[in-house]
Write an enzyme that holds these catalytic residues in place. Structure first.
Site, short mmCIF file in Angstrom:
data_model
loop_
_atom_site.label_atom_id
_atom_site.label_comp_id
_atom_site.label_asym_id
_atom_site.label_seq_id
_atom_site.Cartn_x
_atom_site.Cartn_y
_atom_site.Cartn_z
N ASP A 223 0.83 -1.20 0.00
CA ASP A 223 0.00 0.00 0.00
C ASP A 223 0.87 1.26 0.00
O ASP A 223 1.86 1.35 0.73
CB ASP A 223 -0.86 -0.03 1.28
CG ASP A 223 -1.99 0.97 1.28
OD1 ASP A 223 -2.84 0.90 0.39
OD2 ASP A 223 -2.01 1.83 2.18
N GLU A 276 14.51 -15.52 0.77
CA GLU A 276 14.73 -16.61 1.74
C GLU A 276 13.65 -17.68 1.59
O GLU A 276 13.82 -18.80 2.06
CB GLU A 276 14.69 -16.08 3.18
CG GLU A 276 15.82 -15.13 3.53
CD GLU A 276 15.56 -14.42 4.86
OE1 GLU A 276 14.77 -14.93 5.70
OE2 GLU A 276 16.14 -13.34 5.05
C1 GLC Z 1 -4.20 2.97 -0.73
C2 GLC Z 1 -5.42 2.10 -0.67
C3 GLC Z 1 -6.57 2.95 -0.24
C4 GLC Z 1 -6.28 3.51 1.12
C5 GLC Z 1 -4.96 4.26 1.15
C6 GLC Z 1 -4.49 4.49 2.55
O1 GLC Z 1 -4.28 3.95 -1.70
O2 GLC Z 1 -5.62 1.47 -1.89
O3 GLC Z 1 -7.77 2.25 -0.23
O4 GLC Z 1 -7.30 4.38 1.51
O5 GLC Z 1 -3.95 3.53 0.51
O6 GLC Z 1 -4.08 3.30 3.13
#
Ligand code: GLC
Ligand code: MG
Length: 560
Positions: A223, A276
């Protein structure tokens, strides 16, 4: 003596070259809260996913990506994690996860899971400790916590704004009479950003990776992978300069919180951790960076395996833009030995069937409300199917978002009270946000909640249009969107299109025409029919080719 130079193998392993499964994989995004609800509480869960594995196998995808199912107060639908190594009871238990993973593997599918390393929940024990600890303490150093500006520190440390609206800083309580400090949250106030310069944070995420790798996951979707490292001084930004230029997909200043060179050290290190576990675990970057050459830096041979191709998604239904971004991204990824990914929809944006039904099919609204322009559903779906057939013919890996195989549109008439996206809430509804693309799936037309949940409960209301689009209605209909996806995935596999290469033919401005191995692909993105000839293997809509013409807004696969 000959002067042959022996070049040492520059790549630590054949991760970005060679035949790794991900290089051509079709990966299906499951958004757990909206996929299938087994226990009837109106929120999808891990057992619901397990029950639907036969459907996913039949669809013909290679792997699943699961959005977060970890312990979370759900302030941002689980992207606010309070415990990285435990399943939230709303989704099930670790035992349920193990069963789901085993069932996925038994079906011959891989599974990657979401990893949220930029921020935790404010309910994560580390943040709770940081709030209680004194300024300058090791507890506070795990997050980006700073003194404020102004005589009494009453102003935020800089002018950064939260992506969800409002300032990116909130104030902590004063614990020792020295004045209260501020913490950074690029997203919601309940998502404090970690301090990635802190060694404990880095070590912690190594342990999180290992925890899930030990359980057998095939990799991680990372993310906001471009934001972990911030410019050390946290300088003010020029907000105007940092907007992404849609036409060129890039240029300009990246801003002090995005795409800093230091993030790559983290991914080089994670690459070694994954190593790993053998050579087939992957990292995929969610990195909104541009131009594509910057994106390709994330998939260099010793970093991640994939990065989502957002510039492709942003191109809209527009032939010149699509042609350029396809060519540019293949070239940029080729240059680092990686394949390219393709994506049209996900849980953060308006579904492509709705976007392409707008007057401007390159439009990029942040959600659609009842009093906004309403997409033309028929035209949108027609174009969406054509775009999908184009996409699935491209070499590399494709990501599908749950429900696009049913041709689902966004729910554009959600009442304000139903909306839950923090982006909607933090902007007082000025930004509509992402709920419209997150509506629970329709499985059975005539069941409560269209078969999403046995009790008929659904955490977001489903629109009436979902009835006709329910999976059971499409089952057995050769012209359904579901059948199109199944046929395309079957043929894509048989013809090894994912492992192919494209060879462009000259074409009219509104047409994309290329060959990939034994298939010729013609996508008519324009408003009028164009001549086409050859044996039709698959067409994006019934009757798309007739009398030697390919209709507007249609794609066809021909025997090359
Ligand atoms: C990313 C995710 C989104 C989320 C953001 C904060 O963009 O896809 O859904 O709100 O990160 O974590
Ligand atoms: Mg449930």
């Amino acid at each position: 003596m000959t002067s042959t130079t022996v070049t040492p193998d520059a790549s630590p392993r054949s991760n970005a070259q060679g035949d790794g499964w991900w290089r051509s994989a079709v990966i299906y995004q499951v958004y757990p809260r909206s996929f299938a609800d087994a226990d009837g509480d109106g929120i999808g869960d891990l057992d619901g996913i397990r029950n639907r594995i036969p459907y996913l196998s039949r669809l013909g995808v290679d792997a699943l990506w699961l959005s977060p199912f970890y312990v979370s107060p759900q302030a941002d639908a689980g992207y606010d994690v309070a415990d990285y190594t435990e399943v939230d009871p709303v989704f099930g238990s670790l035992a349920d996860f193990d069963e789901l993973l085993a069932a996925t593997h038994d079906a011959g599918l891989r599974m990657i899971v979401d990893l949220v390393p930029n921020h935790s929940s404010d309910e994560h024990p580390w943040f709770v400790d940081a709030v209680a600890a004194a300024p300058g303490s090791p507890e506070r150093d795990r997050y980006l916590i700073r003194d404020g500006r102004g005589e009494h520190g009453e102003l935020p440390p800089n002018n950064w704004r939260s992506l969800f609206g409002g300032p990116a800083w909130d104030r902590l309580p004063d614990v020792d009479g020295r004045g209260s400090q501020w913490y950074l949250h690029l997203f919601d106030t309940k998502q404090p950003d970690f301090n990635w310069a802190n060694a404990e944070v880095a070590a912690f995420f190594d342990s999180v990776l290992r925890f899930w790798l030990d359980r057998g996951v095939d990799g991680f979707r990372v993310d906001v992978a471009h934001s972990l490292v911030k410019d050390g001084d946290l300088p003010d930004v020029d907000h105007a300069a940092h907007a992404i230029d849609r036409e060129t997909h890039g240029g300009g200043d990246r801003g002090p919180m995005w795409d800093q060179d230091g993030v790559h050290d983290i991914y080089r290190h994670w690459h070694k951790v994954l190593d790993e576990y053998g050579s087939d675990r992957i990292l995929v970057a969610e990195a909104w960076v541009s131009p594509v050459e910057r994106m390709a830096r994330y998939v260099r041979v010793d970093e991640m395996q994939q990065a989502f191709n957002f510039p492709f998604m942003l191109a809209g239904w527009n032939a010149p833009r699509l042609r350029k971004i396809i060519a540019d991204s293949l070239a940029a990824n080729d240059a680092v030995g990686a394949t390219t990914t393709w994506v049209l929809s996900n849980h953060d944006c308006v579904r492509h069937s709705s976007r392409f039904g707008l007057t401007d099919p390159t439009g990029w609204p942040n959600g659609i409300a009842a009093d906004d322009e309403q997409p033309d559903a028929t035209l949108g779906l027609r174009r969406a199917r054509a775009a999908t057939l184009l996409t699935l013919a491209l070499p590399g890996s494709s990501y599908l978002y749950q429900g696009e195989e049913l041709g689902l549109p966004d729910h554009t008439a959600l009442p304000a009270e139903a909306r839950q996206d923090p982006n909607f809430v933090r902007t007082g509804g000025r930004e509509i946000g992402r709920d419209g693309c997150r509506v629970p799936l329709p499985w059975t037309a005539d069941a409560p909640a269209y078969g999403f949940s046995p009790t008929g409960a659904s955490w977001l209301p489903q629109p009436e249009e979902f009835r006709e689009l329910a999976a059971d209605r499409q089952e057995g209909d050769p012209h359904s969107t579901l059948a199109l996806y199944r046929d395309a995935l079957t043929l894509r596999r048989a013809e090894a299109l994912g492992a192919g290469a494209i060879d462009w033919a000259d074409s009219a401005t509104d047409v994309l025409d290329f060959r990939n191995g034994g298939i010729r692909v013609v996508a008519n993105v324009g408003p009028s029919a164009v001549p086409v000839s050859g044996e039709v293997l698959l067409a994006s809509s019934p009757g798309a080719v007739s009398g030697g013409l390919l209709a507007a807004d249609a794609t066809v696969w021909l025997r090359a």
